[in-house]
Scaffold this motif. Structure first.
Motif, PDB file in Angstrom:
ATOM      1  N   ASP A  32      -2.453   2.437   0.032  1.00 29.12           N
ATOM      2  CA  ASP A  32      -3.105   1.607  -1.864  1.00 29.12           C
ATOM      3  C   ASP A  32      -3.234   3.046  -2.405  1.00 29.12           C
ATOM      4  OD1 ASP A  32      -2.060  -1.115  -0.765  1.00 29.12           O
ATOM      5  OD2 ASP A  32      -3.986  -0.842  -0.411  1.00 29.12           O
ATOM      6  N   GLN A  35      -0.589   4.385  -3.420  1.00 28.33           N
ATOM      7  CA  GLN A  35       0.184   4.280  -4.231  1.00 28.33           C
ATOM      8  C   GLN A  35      -0.403   4.547  -6.048  1.00 28.33           C
ATOM      9  OE1 GLN A  35       1.684  -0.017  -2.842  1.00 28.33           O
ATOM     10  NE2 GLN A  35       2.517  -0.327  -5.295  1.00 28.33           N
ATOM     11  N   PRO A 102      -2.282  -2.243  -6.311  1.00 27.63           N
ATOM     12  CA  PRO A 102      -3.559  -2.112  -5.244  1.00 27.63           C
ATOM     13  C   PRO A 102      -4.531  -2.607  -6.582  1.00 27.63           C
ATOM     14  CG  PRO A 102      -2.160  -0.046  -5.031  1.00 27.63           C
ATOM     15  CD  PRO A 102      -1.046  -0.568  -5.817  1.00 27.63           C
ATOM     16  N   ARG A 107      -6.513  -5.374  -3.993  1.00 24.43           N
ATOM     17  CA  ARG A 107      -6.449  -4.822  -2.297  1.00 24.43           C
ATOM     18  C   ARG A 107      -7.215  -3.568  -2.707  1.00 24.43           C
ATOM     19  NH1 ARG A 107      -0.845  -5.060  -3.217  1.00 24.43           N
ATOM     20  NH2 ARG A 107      -0.551  -2.652  -2.530  1.00 24.43           N
TER      21      ARG A 107
END
Length: 312
Positions: A32, A35, A102, A107
């Motif tokens: 994440d 990302q 994310p 997350r």
């Protein structure tokens, strides 16, 4: 003795199980955070900076300068992308295309993400200042500030955001050029101009395909406020036509030869032709074709520059 071993095994098992659960969670968190840096865009920026470095007439003798330049520019770009994600988390949550990222999905926590982006950018600027050149670091600061503090909030306010956003996207060409030891010459600015002008039809085509999503997110990119597509198509034509003479300048400045000149002319004409086709009949299919062509155009021009590069 056997009973004691069984009791120890029973006590250790929950710890091992917890550790086993933590490893996948750690991997997901690392993925994440990666990302957040928008790896695809960061990779494109590094290619652009590398082209600028390789074409510069004054090349540093040490290969480590190139390595540190790519590390510094990459970290600044990744940090800016993470901060952009952090600032856009509310917008992303309203858009189907980005809701799974994310931060809007929850997350990752917000404050560590902001700290992560800030740390990456700061380290990158220090690397550029100390191990490359102060001028390259200054360009990194301009790119970071224009992307995070200017372009990102402008997306909610004006359709001019796309033009403004083209600046930080094109500055890495100058960053790579100056990292090699060259100054900000007209030849360097021609590389900047190619990337800057290329970006506008590229983004407008993508934004037209996802215009409903951008409208849902409250972003004032041109396709989201242009129901007919005529203004979007007109702007795509203007910038793609301007790209043709700009793309020929590297040959005129002695960075590349006749094969590049001819190839850039043909590629630019095809790009402008697809922009004209979109303007004539704005639709999702023609916007997609223009976007796909943009993905081919710039790598093709870069390859032509590299293959037909003139000795400096």
């Amino acid at each position: 003795m056997a009973d004691e071993l069984r009791r120890e095994a029973v006590g250790v098992a929950p710890g091992l199980a917890a550790a086993g659960r933590r490893i996948p969670a750690l991997r997901r968190a690392l993925a994440d955070y990666a990302q957040l840096t928008k790896p695809g865009i960061t990779f494109f920026i590094l290619i652009t900076a590398g082209i600028g470095f390789s074409l510069a007439p004054v090349t540093q003798s040490s290969p480590w300068v190139f390595v540190w330049a790519m590390c510094g520019i990459g970290l600044v770009t990744a940090g800016g992308a993470a901060l952009n994600n952090w600032m856009d988390r509310g917008v992303d949550a309203r858009m189907n295309r980005t809701a799974g990222r994310p931060l809007p999905s929850g997350r990752l926590p917000q404050r560590p993400a902001a700290g992560f982006g800030t740390a990456l950018a700061a380290v990158g600027l220090v690397v550029l200042w100390i191990l490359v050149r102060p001028l390259t670091a200054v360009l990194g600061v301009v790119s970071l500030v224009s992307y995070v503090l200017v372009y990102t909030p402008l997306k909610r306010r004006t359709t001019l955001c796309t033009v403004v956003g083209g600046v930080p996207g094109a500055l890495p060409a100058l960053g790579g050029w100056t990292a090699a030891g060259a100054g900000l010459t007209p030849a360097a600015w021609s590389l900047f101009g190619i990337v800057f002008l290329w970006q506008i039809p590229h983004f407008l085509a993508l934004a037209w395909v996802y215009r409903e999503d951008y409208r849902r997110g409250g972003l004032r990119v041109l396709p989201a406020v242009d129901p007919t597509g005529r203004r979007t198509g007109r702007q795509a034509i203007v910038f793609s036509l301007a790209l043709i003479p700009m793309s020929l300048l590297p040959a005129l400045y002695g960075l590349a030869g006749g094969a590049y000149f001819l190839g850039a002319l043909l590629a630019g004409s095809a790009y402008a032709g697809l922009s004209l086709a979109f303007f004539a009949r704005p639709c999702r299919e023609r916007a997609r074709r223009l976007f796909l062509a943009s993905l081919v155009y710039l790598p093709a021009v870069y390859v032509l520059m590299g293959v037909d590069r003139l000795p400096g």
